[in-house]
Write a protein that holds these residues in place. Sequence first.
Motif, PDB file in Angstrom:
ATOM      1  N   GLU A 147      77.073 -38.188  20.600  1.00  0.00           N
ATOM      2  CA  GLU A 147      78.626 -38.048  20.715  1.00  0.00           C
ATOM      3  C   GLU A 147      78.999 -36.699  20.255  1.00  0.00           C
ATOM      4  OE1 GLU A 147      80.998 -39.533  22.371  1.00  0.00           O
ATOM      5  OE2 GLU A 147      79.395 -40.726  23.264  1.00  0.00           O
ATOM      6  N   GLN A 148      78.328 -36.290  19.176  1.00  0.00           N
ATOM      7  CA  GLN A 148      78.708 -34.827  18.649  1.00  0.00           C
ATOM      8  C   GLN A 148      78.243 -33.824  19.568  1.00  0.00           C
ATOM      9  OE1 GLN A 148      76.156 -33.883  15.257  1.00  0.00           O
ATOM     10  NE2 GLN A 148      77.646 -32.627  14.279  1.00  0.00           N
ATOM     11  N   ILE A 149      77.169 -34.038  20.190  1.00  0.00           N
ATOM     12  CA  ILE A 149      76.803 -32.982  21.330  1.00  0.00           C
ATOM     13  C   ILE A 149      77.512 -32.979  22.357  1.00  0.00           C
ATOM     14  CG2 ILE A 149      74.886 -32.496  22.897  1.00  0.00           C
ATOM     15  CD1 ILE A 149      72.822 -33.866  20.974  1.00  0.00           C
ATOM     16  N   ARG A 150      78.245 -34.346  22.899  1.00  0.00           N
ATOM     17  CA  ARG A 150      79.088 -34.127  24.012  1.00  0.00           C
ATOM     18  C   ARG A 150      80.354 -33.681  23.764  1.00  0.00           C
ATOM     19  NH1 ARG A 150      76.990 -39.662  24.032  1.00  0.00           N
ATOM     20  NH2 ARG A 150      75.381 -39.872  25.521  1.00  0.00           N
ATOM     21  N   ALA A 151      80.668 -33.633  22.271  1.00  0.00           N
ATOM     22  CA  ALA A 151      82.037 -33.259  21.956  1.00  0.00           C
ATOM     23  C   ALA A 151      81.933 -31.773  21.664  1.00  0.00           C
ATOM     24  CB  ALA A 151      82.343 -33.838  20.860  1.00  0.00           C
ATOM     25  N   SER A 152      81.035 -30.789  21.718  1.00  0.00           N
ATOM     26  CA  SER A 152      80.604 -29.474  21.684  1.00  0.00           C
ATOM     27  C   SER A 152      80.609 -28.734  22.634  1.00  0.00           C
ATOM     28  CB  SER A 152      79.368 -29.283  20.816  1.00  0.00           C
ATOM     29  OG  SER A 152      79.389 -30.119  19.650  1.00  0.00           O
ATOM     30  N   ALA A 153      81.509 -27.601  22.890  1.00  0.00           N
ATOM     31  CA  ALA A 153      81.602 -26.763  24.100  1.00  0.00           C
ATOM     32  C   ALA A 153      80.277 -26.159  24.307  1.00  0.00           C
ATOM     33  CB  ALA A 153      82.632 -25.654  23.680  1.00  0.00           C
ATOM     34  N   ILE A 154      79.613 -25.482  23.084  1.00  0.00           N
ATOM     35  CA  ILE A 154      78.222 -24.861  23.519  1.00  0.00           C
ATOM     36  C   ILE A 154      77.258 -25.723  22.524  1.00  0.00           C
ATOM     37  CG2 ILE A 154      76.936 -22.786  23.246  1.00  0.00           C
ATOM     38  CD1 ILE A 154      79.914 -21.271  23.610  1.00  0.00           C
ATOM     39  N   LEU A 155      76.244 -25.783  22.951  1.00  0.00           N
ATOM     40  CA  LEU A 155      74.877 -26.353  22.290  1.00  0.00           C
ATOM     41  C   LEU A 155      74.004 -25.132  21.935  1.00  0.00           C
ATOM     42  CD1 LEU A 155      73.052 -28.687  20.814  1.00  0.00           C
ATOM     43  CD2 LEU A 155      72.140 -28.834  23.306  1.00  0.00           C
ATOM     44  N   TYR A 156      73.763 -24.945  20.677  1.00  0.00           N
ATOM     45  CA  TYR A 156      72.820 -23.757  20.556  1.00  0.00           C
ATOM     46  C   TYR A 156      71.457 -24.201  19.798  1.00  0.00           C
ATOM     47  CZ  TYR A 156      71.599 -19.341  18.173  1.00  0.00           C
ATOM     48  OH  TYR A 156      70.877 -18.174  17.643  1.00  0.00           O
ATOM     49  N   LEU A 157      70.498 -23.520  20.412  1.00  0.00           N
ATOM     50  CA  LEU A 157      69.074 -24.188  19.925  1.00  0.00           C
ATOM     51  C   LEU A 157      68.476 -22.963  19.237  1.00  0.00           C
ATOM     52  CD1 LEU A 157      68.507 -26.209  22.882  1.00  0.00           C
ATOM     53  CD2 LEU A 157      69.126 -27.277  20.825  1.00  0.00           C
ATOM     54  N   GLU A 158      67.472 -22.869  18.380  1.00  0.00           N
ATOM     55  CA  GLU A 158      66.743 -21.866  17.788  1.00  0.00           C
ATOM     56  C   GLU A 158      65.360 -21.899  18.297  1.00  0.00           C
ATOM     57  OE1 GLU A 158      64.817 -22.549  13.613  1.00  0.00           O
ATOM     58  OE2 GLU A 158      67.319 -22.868  13.371  1.00  0.00           O
ATOM     59  N   GLY A 159      64.729 -21.037  18.848  1.00  0.00           N
ATOM     60  CA  GLY A 159      63.159 -21.079  19.245  1.00  0.00           C
ATOM     61  C   GLY A 159      62.368 -21.605  18.132  1.00  0.00           C
ATOM     62  N   TYR A 160      62.718 -21.235  16.948  1.00  0.00           N
ATOM     63  CA  TYR A 160      61.773 -21.628  15.594  1.00  0.00           C
ATOM     64  C   TYR A 160      61.422 -23.150  15.657  1.00  0.00           C
ATOM     65  CZ  TYR A 160      62.312 -17.222  13.165  1.00  0.00           C
ATOM     66  OH  TYR A 160      62.337 -15.881  12.712  1.00  0.00           O
ATOM     67  N   LEU A 161      62.393 -23.858  16.158  1.00  0.00           N
ATOM     68  CA  LEU A 161      62.416 -25.298  16.162  1.00  0.00           C
ATOM     69  C   LEU A 161      61.530 -25.828  17.249  1.00  0.00           C
ATOM     70  CD1 LEU A 161      63.313 -27.635  14.252  1.00  0.00           C
ATOM     71  CD2 LEU A 161      65.202 -28.032  15.683  1.00  0.00           C
ATOM     72  N   TRP A 162      61.480 -24.975  18.256  1.00  0.00           N
ATOM     73  CA  TRP A 162      60.441 -25.477  19.369  1.00  0.00           C
ATOM     74  C   TRP A 162      59.072 -25.542  19.004  1.00  0.00           C
ATOM     75  CZ3 TRP A 162      62.588 -26.879  23.886  1.00  0.00           C
ATOM     76  CH2 TRP A 162      61.731 -27.004  25.016  1.00  0.00           C
ATOM     77  N   ASP A 163      58.718 -24.857  18.012  1.00  0.00           N
ATOM     78  CA  ASP A 163      57.192 -24.736  17.537  1.00  0.00           C
ATOM     79  C   ASP A 163      56.504 -26.229  17.126  1.00  0.00           C
ATOM     80  OD1 ASP A 163      55.213 -22.560  17.461  1.00  0.00           O
ATOM     81  OD2 ASP A 163      54.990 -23.148  15.519  1.00  0.00           O
ATOM     82  N   PRO A 164      57.137 -27.011  16.281  1.00  0.00           N
ATOM     83  CA  PRO A 164      56.620 -28.260  16.051  1.00  0.00           C
ATOM     84  C   PRO A 164      56.942 -29.029  17.069  1.00  0.00           C
ATOM     85  CG  PRO A 164      57.853 -27.669  14.309  1.00  0.00           C
ATOM     86  CD  PRO A 164      58.204 -26.701  15.325  1.00  0.00           C
ATOM     87  N   GLU A 165      56.062 -30.266  17.564  1.00  0.00           N
ATOM     88  CA  GLU A 165      56.280 -31.016  18.669  1.00  0.00           C
ATOM     89  C   GLU A 165      57.466 -31.917  18.358  1.00  0.00           C
ATOM     90  OE1 GLU A 165      53.415 -33.748  21.774  1.00  0.00           O
ATOM     91  OE2 GLU A 165      52.682 -33.382  19.646  1.00  0.00           O
ATOM     92  N   THR A 166      57.552 -32.812  17.282  1.00  0.00           N
ATOM     93  CA  THR A 166      58.522 -33.462  17.147  1.00  0.00           C
ATOM     94  C   THR A 166      59.858 -33.243  17.629  1.00  0.00           C
ATOM     95  OG1 THR A 166      57.257 -34.905  15.578  1.00  0.00           O
ATOM     96  CG2 THR A 166      59.560 -35.366  15.614  1.00  0.00           C
ATOM     97  N   PRO A 167      60.135 -32.013  17.031  1.00  0.00           N
ATOM     98  CA  PRO A 167      61.922 -31.744  17.028  1.00  0.00           C
ATOM     99  C   PRO A 167      61.884 -30.800  18.435  1.00  0.00           C
ATOM    100  CG  PRO A 167      60.817 -30.069  15.740  1.00  0.00           C
ATOM    101  CD  PRO A 167      59.833 -31.457  15.777  1.00  0.00           C
ATOM    102  N   ARG A 168      60.825 -30.504  19.153  1.00  0.00           N
ATOM    103  CA  ARG A 168      60.842 -30.053  20.676  1.00  0.00           C
ATOM    104  C   ARG A 168      61.319 -31.279  21.339  1.00  0.00           C
ATOM    105  NH1 ARG A 168      55.309 -28.800  22.832  1.00  0.00           N
ATOM    106  NH2 ARG A 168      55.412 -27.563  20.800  1.00  0.00           N
ATOM    107  N   TYR A 169      60.922 -32.594  21.200  1.00  0.00           N
ATOM    108  CA  TYR A 169      61.354 -33.426  22.015  1.00  0.00           C
ATOM    109  C   TYR A 169      62.900 -33.814  21.877  1.00  0.00           C
ATOM    110  CZ  TYR A 169      56.740 -34.921  23.304  1.00  0.00           C
ATOM    111  OH  TYR A 169      55.485 -35.009  23.707  1.00  0.00           O
ATOM    112  N   ALA A 170      63.236 -33.499  20.528  1.00  0.00           N
ATOM    113  CA  ALA A 170      64.818 -33.726  20.222  1.00  0.00           C
ATOM    114  C   ALA A 170      65.663 -32.553  20.806  1.00  0.00           C
ATOM    115  CB  ALA A 170      65.108 -33.569  18.676  1.00  0.00           C
ATOM    116  N   MET A 171      65.202 -31.478  20.892  1.00  0.00           N
ATOM    117  CA  MET A 171      65.858 -30.376  21.401  1.00  0.00           C
ATOM    118  C   MET A 171      66.033 -30.679  23.092  1.00  0.00           C
ATOM    119  SD  MET A 171      64.082 -27.139  19.409  1.00  0.00           S
ATOM    120  CE  MET A 171      65.080 -25.809  20.212  1.00  0.00           C
TER     121      MET A 171
END
Length: 331
Positions: A147-171
């Motif tokens: 719901e927090q994501i849906r209520a946000s005009a822009i979702l911003y993601l950092e490439g650093y978090l793409w490195d480990p597998e678990t948070p990549r799925y979350a992103m």
Amino acid sequence: MPETRLDVLCIGNAIVDVIANATDDFLSTEGLVKGSMRLVDAEEAERLYSHMGPAHQVSGGSAGNTAAGVAALGGRAGFIGQVAPDQLGEFYRHDLTATGVEFITAASDVGEPTARSMILVTPDGHRTMNTFLGAAQHLPSKALDEEQIRASAILYLEGYLWDPETPRYAMVRAIEVAREAERKVAFTLSDTFCVDRHRDGFNELLDGGRIDILFANQAEVEALAGIPHLESAVAAIAPKVGTLVVTRSEDGALAVRGNERADVPAEPIKELVDTTGAGDLFAAGFLFGQARGKSLEESLRLGAICAAEVIQHYGARPEADLRALAGELTA
């Protein structure tokens, strides 16, 4: 489209920055490459910490810095990231929420402590980062408040978090939720080492039309394109994304959206003290501008003002009044 509650919601590594002065000789003795970022394990983190000079702590992490910058401009900012239920985790939450950022992700005991980054700042203002990712790298999809994501005009993601597998799925899940809600998705490449390791994955995101705003510095966009020439790299990447933003340190920044392009110079500064967070705060200014309907050039100028403020003192969080510095641009 439903009303938004947040202007920008940032997802990233929740990291406490431990910042200390260091000489070039100290870096050489420790075998560190000036200006680089490396990942370290718990043992190396403790060893390096014991060798460092007097340090001060501030809640950091790339996306957390951006969220704090948006809030400092008067924007409505949120952050999603994982801390452990320990002293540093409590410090991180208090420090970030004190800036006005909404941080409601629960602490989680994943068997690792809260992440920290030992940042060594040489007299020329360059920072050399030694990051222990700890609990941050285990952010699971179930930690997302959709719901927090849906209520946000822009979702911003950092490439650093793409490195480990678990948070990549979350992103990936967060991107799906944002796109279904017709929200904008912004992504920063973070570091050339992220690009070198995940070029295919990043290009897949771009080619799939899942990124609306891409942030890169000159080295990162050239690495992503595989072309060691700025304008050629921009020409290769810009058609893949709604808006491409490239920062160029003292040479300013540019943005390309379709046939539109804007270039701005860097803001003048009195003294370069510490470049930590320059890109994070630039993103904050630009995203704030976009969330408030500003033009590409105005958004770039906001980014340049925020970056110039943060490099004139230690740490990646603004200390001066960004709204006052930006003046009419925040209206």
